[in-house]
Design a protein around this motif. Sequence first.
Motif, PDB file in Angstrom:
ATOM      1  N   SER A   3      11.115   5.476   3.166  1.00 39.89           N
ATOM      2  CA  SER A   3       9.692   5.787   3.027  1.00 39.89           C
ATOM      3  C   SER A   3       9.389   7.200   3.526  1.00 39.89           C
ATOM      4  O   SER A   3       8.615   7.937   2.923  1.00 39.89           O
ATOM      5  CB  SER A   3       8.891   4.760   3.826  1.00 39.89           C
ATOM      6  OG  SER A   3       7.544   5.130   3.896  1.00 39.89           O
ATOM      7  N   HIS A  16       8.009   9.867   0.957  1.00 36.87           N
ATOM      8  CA  HIS A  16       6.570   9.973   1.264  1.00 36.87           C
ATOM      9  C   HIS A  16       5.767   8.897   0.540  1.00 36.87           C
ATOM     10  O   HIS A  16       4.683   9.160   0.039  1.00 36.87           O
ATOM     11  CB  HIS A  16       6.041  11.367   0.905  1.00 36.87           C
ATOM     12  CG  HIS A  16       6.850  12.471   1.501  1.00 36.87           C
ATOM     13  ND1 HIS A  16       6.880  12.716   2.856  1.00 36.87           N
ATOM     14  CD2 HIS A  16       7.688  13.364   0.926  1.00 36.87           C
ATOM     15  CE1 HIS A  16       7.696  13.722   3.096  1.00 36.87           C
ATOM     16  NE2 HIS A  16       8.203  14.130   1.939  1.00 36.87           N
ATOM     17  N   ASN A  17       6.315   7.754   0.435  1.00 40.12           N
ATOM     18  CA  ASN A  17       5.627   6.632  -0.187  1.00 40.12           C
ATOM     19  C   ASN A  17       6.029   5.342   0.503  1.00 40.12           C
ATOM     20  O   ASN A  17       7.085   5.279   1.129  1.00 40.12           O
ATOM     21  CB  ASN A  17       6.007   6.517  -1.674  1.00 40.12           C
ATOM     22  CG  ASN A  17       4.976   7.182  -2.564  1.00 40.12           C
ATOM     23  OD1 ASN A  17       3.776   7.064  -2.334  1.00 40.12           O
ATOM     24  ND2 ASN A  17       5.453   7.894  -3.564  1.00 40.12           N
ATOM     25  N   GLU A  18       5.181   4.348   0.321  1.00 36.47           N
ATOM     26  CA  GLU A  18       5.505   3.058   0.898  1.00 36.47           C
ATOM     27  C   GLU A  18       6.638   2.401   0.098  1.00 36.47           C
ATOM     28  O   GLU A  18       6.683   2.510  -1.132  1.00 36.47           O
ATOM     29  CB  GLU A  18       4.271   2.151   0.857  1.00 36.47           C
ATOM     30  CG  GLU A  18       4.492   0.811   1.515  1.00 36.47           C
ATOM     31  CD  GLU A  18       3.221  -0.033   1.542  1.00 36.47           C
ATOM     32  OE1 GLU A  18       2.229   0.362   0.917  1.00 36.47           O
ATOM     33  OE2 GLU A  18       3.256  -1.085   2.197  1.00 36.47           O
ATOM     34  N   VAL A  19       7.523   1.758   0.799  1.00 38.68           N
ATOM     35  CA  VAL A  19       8.567   0.972   0.145  1.00 38.68           C
ATOM     36  C   VAL A  19       8.192  -0.492   0.302  1.00 38.68           C
ATOM     37  O   VAL A  19       8.050  -0.985   1.423  1.00 38.68           O
ATOM     38  CB  VAL A  19       9.951   1.246   0.775  1.00 38.68           C
ATOM     39  CG1 VAL A  19      11.011   0.357   0.141  1.00 38.68           C
ATOM     40  CG2 VAL A  19      10.318   2.713   0.614  1.00 38.68           C
ATOM     41  N   LEU A  20       7.989  -1.147  -0.830  1.00 43.95           N
ATOM     42  CA  LEU A  20       7.587  -2.549  -0.778  1.00 43.95           C
ATOM     43  C   LEU A  20       8.815  -3.428  -0.611  1.00 43.95           C
ATOM     44  O   LEU A  20       9.816  -3.236  -1.303  1.00 43.95           O
ATOM     45  CB  LEU A  20       6.855  -2.929  -2.058  1.00 43.95           C
ATOM     46  CG  LEU A  20       5.609  -2.109  -2.389  1.00 43.95           C
ATOM     47  CD1 LEU A  20       5.004  -2.575  -3.699  1.00 43.95           C
ATOM     48  CD2 LEU A  20       4.584  -2.201  -1.268  1.00 43.95           C
ATOM     49  N   LEU A  21       8.719  -4.352   0.300  1.00 45.13           N
ATOM     50  CA  LEU A  21       9.859  -5.231   0.548  1.00 45.13           C
ATOM     51  C   LEU A  21       9.531  -6.638   0.082  1.00 45.13           C
ATOM     52  O   LEU A  21       8.469  -7.163   0.383  1.00 45.13           O
ATOM     53  CB  LEU A  21      10.177  -5.266   2.050  1.00 45.13           C
ATOM     54  CG  LEU A  21      10.494  -3.919   2.679  1.00 45.13           C
ATOM     55  CD1 LEU A  21      10.695  -4.072   4.178  1.00 45.13           C
ATOM     56  CD2 LEU A  21      11.726  -3.326   2.037  1.00 45.13           C
ATOM     57  N   GLU A  36       1.385   5.241  -4.802  1.00 42.11           N
ATOM     58  CA  GLU A  36      -0.053   4.926  -4.738  1.00 42.11           C
ATOM     59  C   GLU A  36      -0.847   5.671  -5.794  1.00 42.11           C
ATOM     60  O   GLU A  36      -1.846   5.183  -6.298  1.00 42.11           O
ATOM     61  CB  GLU A  36      -0.594   5.266  -3.354  1.00 42.11           C
ATOM     62  CG  GLU A  36      -0.187   4.236  -2.332  1.00 42.11           C
ATOM     63  CD  GLU A  36      -1.029   4.313  -1.085  1.00 42.11           C
ATOM     64  OE1 GLU A  36      -1.579   5.393  -0.824  1.00 42.11           O
ATOM     65  OE2 GLU A  36      -1.116   3.296  -0.383  1.00 42.11           O
TER      66      GLU A  36
END
Lengths: 116, 242
Positions: free
Chosen positions: B53, B57-62, B208
């Motif tokens: 992440s 620079h982004n969220e990593v969805l788990l 996003e």
Amino acid sequence: MNKKRVLLVDDSSLARMMVRKIVTTRFPDWELVEAKDGAEALSLAETTLHLALLDFNMPGMNGIELAEILMIKYPGVALYLVTANIQERMQQKADALGIGFIKKPIAENKLMEIMR
Amino acid sequence: MDALVQGKTEMAKQQLCLPTEGGQSIFLLSELEEDALKEFFNMGLGMAAASLSEMVHNEVLLSLPQLRIASYEEATRLLVSGQEERLVAIRQNFTGELSGTALLIFPGAGSLELVRTLLNEQMPLEVLMELEQETLLDVGNVVLNAFLESFTQMMSVQFEFEAAEFLRGSSQFLLDLESHLTAQRRALSGGDAERAFVLMMDFKTHDEERMQHTLSGFVVLLFSQASMEILKRELKVIIGAF
């Protein structure tokens, strides 16, 4: 003496066992109530809750969604997201909701800090 | 169409995810041991996701942890089914009390976009392609190290990493776990040649701005039977402490 009540919601049995051991050995004045997911937590008949420790990644609703409901059901309860997902974005989500953020595995001294 | 643009267009369609087909595990763990192993994976992937992440620079969805302990024949069959034709992988062997092979696997067309995101610059395709291998090796190193760190945090086991390797090819080739085991046996002296066990988890990154998943992949761990026995022993110790 009325015990304080802490709700622990986590789909991992191991995670619940770890917290259970700390609470039962270190905090005899607290009663621990456990649930394996949000639906089970919301089905509990508890009328009073002082603290809730919520995993994020669970089947059904996630910890943030559950926190939003618990805030209404138990006004004034101290809510903490307890998660292995330590990304900054996750911490920001907890901050935005006004709840605490605790990294997994939960450390005994961290529980001491919030349950004192 | 420019290959990179095409890759970006197609990326939203590319979702690598683990098969969920049921099956009898040949390495039996108790319900609690399996729960504990999932939780370690959860923590490992959480650490790996935090590292990734920061890089993208982004969220990593788990996703919820999916754990499969399978023979490599079964795992190969499950992994290959329904995957993208072209994949890239970063492979890293680890040695010590726990020995095995870790794989970080991405869809092939998504890898250049990941490199572009990581370098945070508009670069000509040919430059990106030149930097692809080196950049993804760095990603693999960081992600796989973070992932396996959870094992050393929770268990009294130590291991060291060998140099990471970059692999590109068809899913049939990259997910043929027999080939990874052959490499593992070559790299690790005393490796168990007879049987291996596979632990897998998937993840996806989240953009996003575009509100779509931009890259998905999964982590595969190959353990020898001897290492799985050590893992099981350590799980018993940890569970016994609670």
